[in-house]
Design an enzyme around this catalytic site. Sequence first.
Site, PDB file in Angstrom:
ATOM      1  N   ILE A  61       0.826  -1.347   0.004  1.00 46.40           N
ATOM      2  CA  ILE A  61       0.057   0.058  -0.003  1.00 46.40           C
ATOM      3  C   ILE A  61       0.846   1.172  -0.002  1.00 46.40           C
ATOM      4  O   ILE A  61       0.493   2.258  -0.399  1.00 46.40           O
ATOM      5  CB  ILE A  61      -1.075  -0.087   1.195  1.00 46.40           C
ATOM      6  CG1 ILE A  61      -2.156   0.874   0.796  1.00 46.40           C
ATOM      7  CG2 ILE A  61      -0.097   0.283   2.502  1.00 46.40           C
ATOM      8  CD1 ILE A  61      -3.504   0.668   2.145  1.00 46.40           C
ATOM      9  N   ASN A 117      11.769  -8.802   6.917  1.00 45.83           N
ATOM     10  CA  ASN A 117      11.922  -7.879   7.989  1.00 45.83           C
ATOM     11  C   ASN A 117      11.506  -9.007   9.367  1.00 45.83           C
ATOM     12  O   ASN A 117      10.446  -9.495   9.162  1.00 45.83           O
ATOM     13  CB  ASN A 117      11.244  -6.737   8.335  1.00 45.83           C
ATOM     14  CG  ASN A 117      11.738  -5.643   7.158  1.00 45.83           C
ATOM     15  OD1 ASN A 117      12.940  -5.738   7.042  1.00 45.83           O
ATOM     16  ND2 ASN A 117      10.926  -4.883   6.796  1.00 45.83           N
ATOM     17  N   GLY A 123      12.671  -4.006  12.001  1.00 45.79           N
ATOM     18  CA  GLY A 123      11.640  -3.200  11.075  1.00 45.79           C
ATOM     19  C   GLY A 123      10.329  -3.759  10.741  1.00 45.79           C
ATOM     20  O   GLY A 123       9.458  -3.298   9.917  1.00 45.79           O
ATOM     21  N   GLN A 124      10.331  -4.952  11.345  1.00 51.11           N
ATOM     22  CA  GLN A 124       8.766  -5.679  11.273  1.00 51.11           C
ATOM     23  C   GLN A 124       7.752  -4.894  11.673  1.00 51.11           C
ATOM     24  O   GLN A 124       7.527  -4.637  13.032  1.00 51.11           O
ATOM     25  CB  GLN A 124       8.833  -7.046  11.699  1.00 51.11           C
ATOM     26  CG  GLN A 124       7.696  -7.841  11.316  1.00 51.11           C
ATOM     27  CD  GLN A 124       7.738  -9.256  11.622  1.00 51.11           C
ATOM     28  OE1 GLN A 124       8.605  -9.697  12.357  1.00 51.11           O
ATOM     29  NE2 GLN A 124       6.668 -10.169  11.094  1.00 51.11           N
ATOM     30  N   HIS A 130       6.156 -11.897   5.936  1.00 48.44           N
ATOM     31  CA  HIS A 130       5.834 -11.608   4.565  1.00 48.44           C
ATOM     32  C   HIS A 130       7.398 -11.253   4.045  1.00 48.44           C
ATOM     33  O   HIS A 130       8.172 -10.869   4.574  1.00 48.44           O
ATOM     34  CB  HIS A 130       5.038 -10.340   4.510  1.00 48.44           C
ATOM     35  CG  HIS A 130       5.466  -9.223   5.504  1.00 48.44           C
ATOM     36  ND1 HIS A 130       5.227  -9.362   6.592  1.00 48.44           N
ATOM     37  CD2 HIS A 130       6.201  -8.219   5.142  1.00 48.44           C
ATOM     38  CE1 HIS A 130       5.561  -8.163   7.242  1.00 48.44           C
ATOM     39  NE2 HIS A 130       6.269  -7.513   6.630  1.00 48.44           N
TER      40      HIS A 130
HETATM   41  P1  5GP Z   1       6.979  -4.674   7.663  1.00 50.98           P
HETATM   42  O1  5GP Z   1       7.216  -3.224   8.021  1.00 50.98           O
HETATM   43  O2  5GP Z   1       6.102  -5.441   8.604  1.00 50.98           O
HETATM   44  O3  5GP Z   1       8.327  -5.498   6.974  1.00 50.98           O
HETATM   45  O4  5GP Z   1       5.995  -4.546   6.379  1.00 50.98           O
HETATM   46  C1  5GP Z   1       4.728  -4.401   6.235  1.00 50.98           C
HETATM   47  C2  5GP Z   1       4.225  -3.735   4.849  1.00 50.98           C
HETATM   48  O5  5GP Z   1       3.081  -3.729   4.907  1.00 50.98           O
HETATM   49  C3  5GP Z   1       4.712  -2.366   4.832  1.00 50.98           C
HETATM   50  O6  5GP Z   1       5.498  -2.235   3.577  1.00 50.98           O
HETATM   51  C4  5GP Z   1       3.490  -1.597   4.621  1.00 50.98           C
HETATM   52  O7  5GP Z   1       3.371  -0.735   3.492  1.00 50.98           O
HETATM   53  C5  5GP Z   1       2.312  -2.798   4.240  1.00 50.98           C
HETATM   54  N1  5GP Z   1       1.202  -2.875   4.434  1.00 50.98           N
HETATM   55  C6  5GP Z   1       0.439  -2.145   5.774  1.00 50.98           C
HETATM   56  N2  5GP Z   1      -0.761  -2.211   5.526  1.00 50.98           N
HETATM   57  C7  5GP Z   1      -1.149  -2.705   4.627  1.00 50.98           C
HETATM   58  C8  5GP Z   1      -2.503  -2.674   3.715  1.00 50.98           C
HETATM   59  O8  5GP Z   1      -3.425  -2.436   4.399  1.00 50.98           O
HETATM   60  N3  5GP Z   1      -2.321  -3.116   2.489  1.00 50.98           N
HETATM   61  C9  5GP Z   1      -1.219  -3.340   1.852  1.00 50.98           C
HETATM   62  N4  5GP Z   1      -1.244  -3.954   0.533  1.00 50.98           N
HETATM   63  N5  5GP Z   1      -0.104  -3.245   2.531  1.00 50.98           N
HETATM   64  C10 5GP Z   1      -0.098  -2.984   3.843  1.00 50.98           C
END
Ligand code: 5GP
Length: 144
Positions: A61, A117, A123-124, A130
């Site tokens: 997103i 992450n 940074g998770q 994922h």
């Molecule tokens: P993390 O920081 O946990 O490695 O990555 C989480 C990712 O999820 C971030 O890049 C963030 O932009 C994405 N994200 C968070 N909420 C949503 C959502 O509602 N939809 C989508 N498609 N991505 C999301």
Amino acid sequence: MVFCCICDTANYDICIYLISDLFLERHFFMTEKTIFEKILHGEIPCKPLYEDEYTLAFHDINPQAPVHILVIPKRKIINVANSNESDIEQMGRVLFTAKKVAEISGIAKTGYRLIINNGDDGGQTVYYMHCHILGGRYLSWPPG
Ligand code: 5GP
């Protein structure tokens, strides 16, 4: 409502992981579905790119590169640190889907970066494992 973060049931009677002390802590600390579980269950929308029996890939997103796609396993893994031997196939499938997604999105030849992450310092922000696929521009190193 409290969901089991592993078998995804709200019913403790049928949660097979409750019988194991090893998983008890994980079960009770998961108080609500993550955003990715809501996406997986169709409760919130996403822009899907690829789906198979094991994985789902959709556009991030808040993209950090011209191509920024996330791949999640359909069976929940919190993160790499919380994985166990029963997660090996799921984790491998996530990487293989990332390869397919890179081909579909046209960045396979120019190169891309896969990022997973793990934990707060990693940074998770979403505690559902994922893999980020970033590409479409040169990505500097080291990351911040
Ligand atoms: P993390 O920081 O946990 O490695 O990555 C989480 C990712 O999820 C971030 O890049 C963030 O932009 C994405 N994200 C968070 N909420 C949503 C959502 O509602 N939809 C989508 N498609 N991505 C999301």
